[in-house]
Design an enzyme around this catalytic site. Structure first.
Site, mmCIF file in Angstrom:
data_model
loop_
_atom_site.group_PDB
_atom_site.id
_atom_site.type_symbol
_atom_site.label_atom_id
_atom_site.label_comp_id
_atom_site.label_asym_id
_atom_site.label_seq_id
_atom_site.Cartn_x
_atom_site.Cartn_y
_atom_site.Cartn_z
ATOM 1 N N GLU A 308 -26.239 -56.763 33.678
ATOM 2 C CA GLU A 308 -27.827 -58.023 33.884
ATOM 3 C C GLU A 308 -27.563 -59.213 33.979
ATOM 4 O OE1 GLU A 308 -29.859 -56.176 36.113
ATOM 5 O OE2 GLU A 308 -29.171 -54.923 35.384
ATOM 6 N N TRP A 311 -25.109 -60.177 36.476
ATOM 7 C CA TRP A 311 -26.428 -60.490 37.648
ATOM 8 C C TRP A 311 -26.792 -61.873 37.915
ATOM 9 C CZ3 TRP A 311 -26.903 -58.051 42.102
ATOM 10 C CH2 TRP A 311 -26.612 -56.885 42.198
ATOM 11 N N TRP A 339 -41.599 -60.977 61.829
ATOM 12 C CA TRP A 339 -42.215 -60.752 60.500
ATOM 13 C C TRP A 339 -43.880 -60.784 60.563
ATOM 14 C CZ3 TRP A 339 -39.690 -58.926 56.143
ATOM 15 C CH2 TRP A 339 -38.836 -59.827 56.127
ATOM 16 N N ASN A 374 -39.756 -56.846 35.889
ATOM 17 C CA ASN A 374 -37.979 -57.431 36.258
ATOM 18 C C ASN A 374 -38.442 -55.946 37.833
ATOM 19 O OD1 ASN A 374 -35.452 -57.732 38.084
ATOM 20 N ND2 ASN A 374 -34.635 -55.594 37.558
ATOM 21 N N TRP A 392 -39.522 -63.207 53.005
ATOM 22 C CA TRP A 392 -39.603 -62.820 52.074
ATOM 23 C C TRP A 392 -39.516 -64.103 51.925
ATOM 24 C CZ3 TRP A 392 -35.421 -66.122 50.556
ATOM 25 C CH2 TRP A 392 -34.080 -66.695 51.718
ATOM 26 N N TRP A 415 -35.049 -61.963 46.224
ATOM 27 C CA TRP A 415 -36.131 -61.460 47.263
ATOM 28 C C TRP A 415 -35.120 -61.381 47.870
ATOM 29 C CZ3 TRP A 415 -40.524 -61.355 48.213
ATOM 30 C CH2 TRP A 415 -41.220 -61.610 47.332
HETATM 31 C C1 LIG Z 1 -37.891 -60.724 43.287
HETATM 32 C C2 LIG Z 1 -36.952 -61.243 42.088
HETATM 33 C C3 LIG Z 1 -36.921 -62.266 41.565
HETATM 34 C C4 LIG Z 1 -36.488 -63.030 41.071
HETATM 35 N N1 LIG Z 1 -37.136 -64.518 40.183
HETATM 36 C C5 LIG Z 1 -36.147 -64.497 39.235
HETATM 37 C C6 LIG Z 1 -36.278 -66.374 38.664
HETATM 38 O O1 LIG Z 1 -37.254 -66.452 38.938
HETATM 39 N N2 LIG Z 1 -35.373 -66.333 37.647
HETATM 40 C C7 LIG Z 1 -34.924 -65.470 36.653
HETATM 41 O O2 LIG Z 1 -34.570 -66.076 35.987
HETATM 42 N N3 LIG Z 1 -34.943 -63.805 37.157
HETATM 43 C C8 LIG Z 1 -35.606 -63.959 38.210
HETATM 44 N N4 LIG Z 1 -35.469 -62.355 38.535
HETATM 45 C C9 LIG Z 1 -34.589 -61.027 38.277
HETATM 46 C C10 LIG Z 1 -35.425 -60.825 36.507
HETATM 47 O O3 LIG Z 1 -36.875 -60.068 37.458
HETATM 48 C C11 LIG Z 1 -35.890 -61.309 35.410
HETATM 49 O O4 LIG Z 1 -34.476 -62.183 35.166
HETATM 50 C C12 LIG Z 1 -36.247 -60.559 34.287
HETATM 51 O O5 LIG Z 1 -37.162 -60.438 34.391
HETATM 52 C C13 LIG Z 1 -36.217 -61.537 33.336
HETATM 53 O O6 LIG Z 1 -36.980 -60.969 32.174
HETATM 54 P P1 LIG Z 1 -35.823 -60.835 30.969
HETATM 55 O O7 LIG Z 1 -35.519 -61.813 30.118
HETATM 56 O O8 LIG Z 1 -36.679 -59.622 29.971
HETATM 57 O O9 LIG Z 1 -34.566 -60.334 31.263
HETATM 58 P P2 LIG Z 1 -33.956 -58.871 30.597
HETATM 59 O O10 LIG Z 1 -33.650 -57.579 31.514
HETATM 60 O O11 LIG Z 1 -34.162 -58.958 29.147
HETATM 61 O O12 LIG Z 1 -31.929 -59.842 30.550
HETATM 62 C C14 LIG Z 1 -31.471 -60.670 29.987
HETATM 63 C C15 LIG Z 1 -31.260 -61.752 31.054
HETATM 64 O O13 LIG Z 1 -30.297 -61.248 32.166
HETATM 65 C C16 LIG Z 1 -30.739 -61.300 33.916
HETATM 66 N N5 LIG Z 1 -31.076 -61.014 33.992
HETATM 67 C C17 LIG Z 1 -31.487 -59.473 34.250
HETATM 68 N N6 LIG Z 1 -31.948 -58.801 35.304
HETATM 69 C C18 LIG Z 1 -31.866 -60.066 36.517
HETATM 70 C C19 LIG Z 1 -31.853 -60.147 37.355
HETATM 71 N N7 LIG Z 1 -31.946 -58.651 38.188
HETATM 72 N N8 LIG Z 1 -31.161 -60.610 38.603
HETATM 73 C C20 LIG Z 1 -29.969 -61.895 37.465
HETATM 74 N N9 LIG Z 1 -30.644 -61.696 36.305
HETATM 75 C C21 LIG Z 1 -30.989 -60.992 36.287
HETATM 76 C C22 LIG Z 1 -31.525 -63.064 33.186
HETATM 77 O O14 LIG Z 1 -31.045 -64.370 33.459
HETATM 78 C C23 LIG Z 1 -32.343 -62.238 31.986
HETATM 79 O O15 LIG Z 1 -32.744 -63.209 31.040
HETATM 80 C C24 LIG Z 1 -35.882 -62.243 40.268
HETATM 81 C C25 LIG Z 1 -36.047 -60.954 39.974
HETATM 82 C C26 LIG Z 1 -36.456 -60.113 41.432
HETATM 83 C C27 LIG Z 1 -36.334 -58.667 41.582
#
Ligand SMILES: Cc1cc2nc3c(=O)[nH]c(=O)nc-3n(C[C@H](O)[C@H](O)[C@H](O)COP(=O)(O)OP(=O)(O)OC[C@H]3O[C@@H](n4cnc5c(N)ncnc54)[C@H](O)[C@@H]3O)c2cc1C
Length: 494
Positions: A308, A311, A339, A374, A392, A415
């Site tokens: 993650e 990612w 759209w 997420n 989107w 997105w």
């Molecule tokens: C539509 C959409 C919009 C999003 N917008 C943002 C945003 O503005 N800012 C943001 O930081 N993340 C965004 N994310 C990614 C992800 O949802 C969040 O990083 C995550 O929910 C943060 O929670 P956490 O720190 O507990 O994640 P954890 O699951 O603990 O993951 C640890 C770290 O890994 C990174 N990470 C995890 N999942 C993803 C992912 N799918 N994509 C990219 N990085 C990831 C983040 O930095 C996160 O803090 C988005 C995802 C989607 C589907």
């Protein structure tokens, strides 16, 4: 003899421990390093500006300033963009016959706006005959380090080969040296968390200006002004708070693979808002949790978690190599989707009033807390684009207006992934069914009931089948099956 000193220009690296360039500078100048932050008006007037996120940012700055002061240093916050700020500072220094700093340092930022700004600043400092130094903090592996193509300057477009290359790079000595540095920085975090602040710095703005002149510090003014516009309870900010979360997550990381998709469980780290500002870095997280992709005995939870983090890096690399994604779809063929953009539907989606419980719970969590799980982000994004057939970009902007962790690269990436317009996105024909998603990831409707109290009296079965009739909770605003067919047709046409 005049003693040389340096200014560290903070941007999104708001911490002392593990801030490699700050540490390097501090050693070089024997503690004579002072901090500066510039509130760029362009940033404050962005269309997707969020008062809540800004408040969290201000609280982070306040915490950093406190830490720096306790360590003998200082942080000044000016009310102008970097060019005007440095220009003004240099003028005042010259007027008072005070030497200009020998070096200005900062950590690199990869957003198109930041890259342009930094190029301009480098020319300015050159003109001023002040040396500059910029370092790496925000990413473990930077965009120029993972490339392909005959000239070796193309970015990767698909995650899996990117991940394979990333872990290969991660092993290299230069990266491992940085990880070792991050590991060492954890002892400073430990000291600070015990209230012991070593005197790492020896220069403040007052000392530098010999008490003759004072720059107005805008931090408190902004905190007071912006407070009035805040709509949620702002979480505690700063480096120590971020480490508290990381510590608590370290006992749960082993369950990450199984728990991370269930929004009613505290299965993820919750670190995203701290990563956004650099209150903590991914390098520190990786070293604290001993994440090593080559450790055969590593717990699967750790491997999934590292993926993650990668990612996140992948989306930064995409933004760097393909900066146009900020404005349009990565895939050219999807730039002309017609759209529906129904404003009533968009309003219902924003307010958590679509009649689809898992979607509404997510949207209400976002509005009430500034964060969303997420799995639910993926569901609501798919719903907006493929059930409501709304652009989107509307969803992306609304997320930025609401999210405390709102961050261009991962938000845009998320997105475009959900809308199937991105590089390595969902294929267009994979359309989440909001009913089965709710059933699968919130089987007891615990999360749903938390954010939709109107549904407290209904059984999970009733909730997940849409068979609820409530005077103040709406019926589904669209029929998923019908909308799915419409979406398939819309995408197929292209
Ligand atoms: C539509 C959409 C919009 C999003 N917008 C943002 C945003 O503005 N800012 C943001 O930081 N993340 C965004 N994310 C990614 C992800 O949802 C969040 O990083 C995550 O929910 C943060 O929670 P956490 O720190 O507990 O994640 P954890 O699951 O603990 O993951 C640890 C770290 O890994 C990174 N990470 C995890 N999942 C993803 C992912 N799918 N994509 C990219 N990085 C990831 C983040 O930095 C996160 O803090 C988005 C995802 C989607 C589907």
């Amino acid at each position: 003899m005049k003693e040389p000193y340096a200014i560290h220009w903070f941007r999104r690296d708001l911490r002392v421990p593990g801030n490699e360039i700050l540490d390097w500078l501090r050693q070089k100048y024997k503690g004579r390093v002072i901090g500066l932050f510039c509130f760029d008006k362009l940033f404050l007037s962005r269309k997707d500006f969020s008062c809540n996120r800004f408040q969290f940012f201000l609280e982070t700055l306040k915490s950093l300033k406190k830490d720096l002061r306790k360590m003998g240093g200082d942080l000044l916050l000016l009310d102008t963009g970097p060019l005007e700020s440095f220009d003004e500072i240099f003028k005042v220094l010259k007027q008072n016959n005070i030497e200009l700093p020998e070096t200005i340092s900062w950590n690199r930022d990869y957003e198109p706006f930041a890259l342009k700004r930094d190029r301009k600043m480098i020319s300015f400092f050159k003109e001023m005959e002040v040396s500059t130094y910029n370092g790496r903090d925000h990413l473990i592996i930077e965009p120029h380090e993972i490339t392909k193509g005959s000239k070796g300057d193309e970015g990767y477009k698909v995650y899996t080969p990117f991940y394979n290359k990333w872990i290969q790079k991660f092993q290299e000595e230069s990266i491992q040296t940085r990880i070792t540095f991050q590991k060492r920085s954890l002892s400073l975090v430990k000291e600070i968390s015990h209230g012991k602040y070593p005197k790492l710095f020896s220069l403040t703005w007052t000392k530098l200006l010999k008490n003759k002149n004072k720059f107005p510090d805008y931090l408190e003014k902004y905190i007071e002004q912006n407070k009035k516009a805040v709509t949620i309870s702002i979480p505690k900010a700063g480096n120590l708070e971020a480490f508290e979360l990381l510590r608590s997550f370290s006992s749960r990381v082993k369950n990450y693979t199984s728990d991370r998709d269930f929004p009613s469980i505290k299965g993820t780290s919750g670190l995203s808002l701290f990563l956004k500002n650099g209150s903590i870095s991914t390098g520190q997280i990786v070293s604290f949790l001993n994440l090593n992709p080559f450790d055969k005995n590593a717990h699967p939870g750790k491997v999934t978690f590292l993926k993650e983090i990668v990612w996140r890096e992948f989306y930064y690399h995409i933004l760097f190599h393909f900066p146009y994604v900020e404005k349009e779809a990565f895939k050219p063929s999807y730039r002309t989707i017609s759209w529906s953009n129904n404003k009533t539907h968009f309003k219902a989606w924003k307010e958590g009033q679509t009649g689809f419980p898992i979607v509404d719970a997510g949207m209400r969590q976002l509005r009430q807390t500034g964060w969303m799980h997420n799995r639910v982000r993926m569901i609501v994004a798919s719903f907006l684009t493929k059930d409501l057939l709304i652009d989107w970009k509307w969803g992306e902007k609304y997320f930025m207006e609401q999210l405390l962790d709102g961050d261009l690269a991962p938000n845009n990436g998320g997105w475009q992934w959900a809308a199937s317009t991105g590089c390595d996105s969902q294929p267009y024909f994979r359309i989440f069914n909001p009913w089965t998603q709710g059933q699968k990831f919130d089987p007891d409707a615990e999360y749903i009931k938390k954010y939709i109290p109107e549904l407290k009296e209904f059984s999970p079965k009733e909730i997940h089948s849409g068979k609820v009739s409530h005077k103040s909770y709406p019926n589904p605003i669209v029929d998923h099956k019908v909308q799915r067919e419409k979406a398939l047709k819309l995408y197929k046409e292209l």
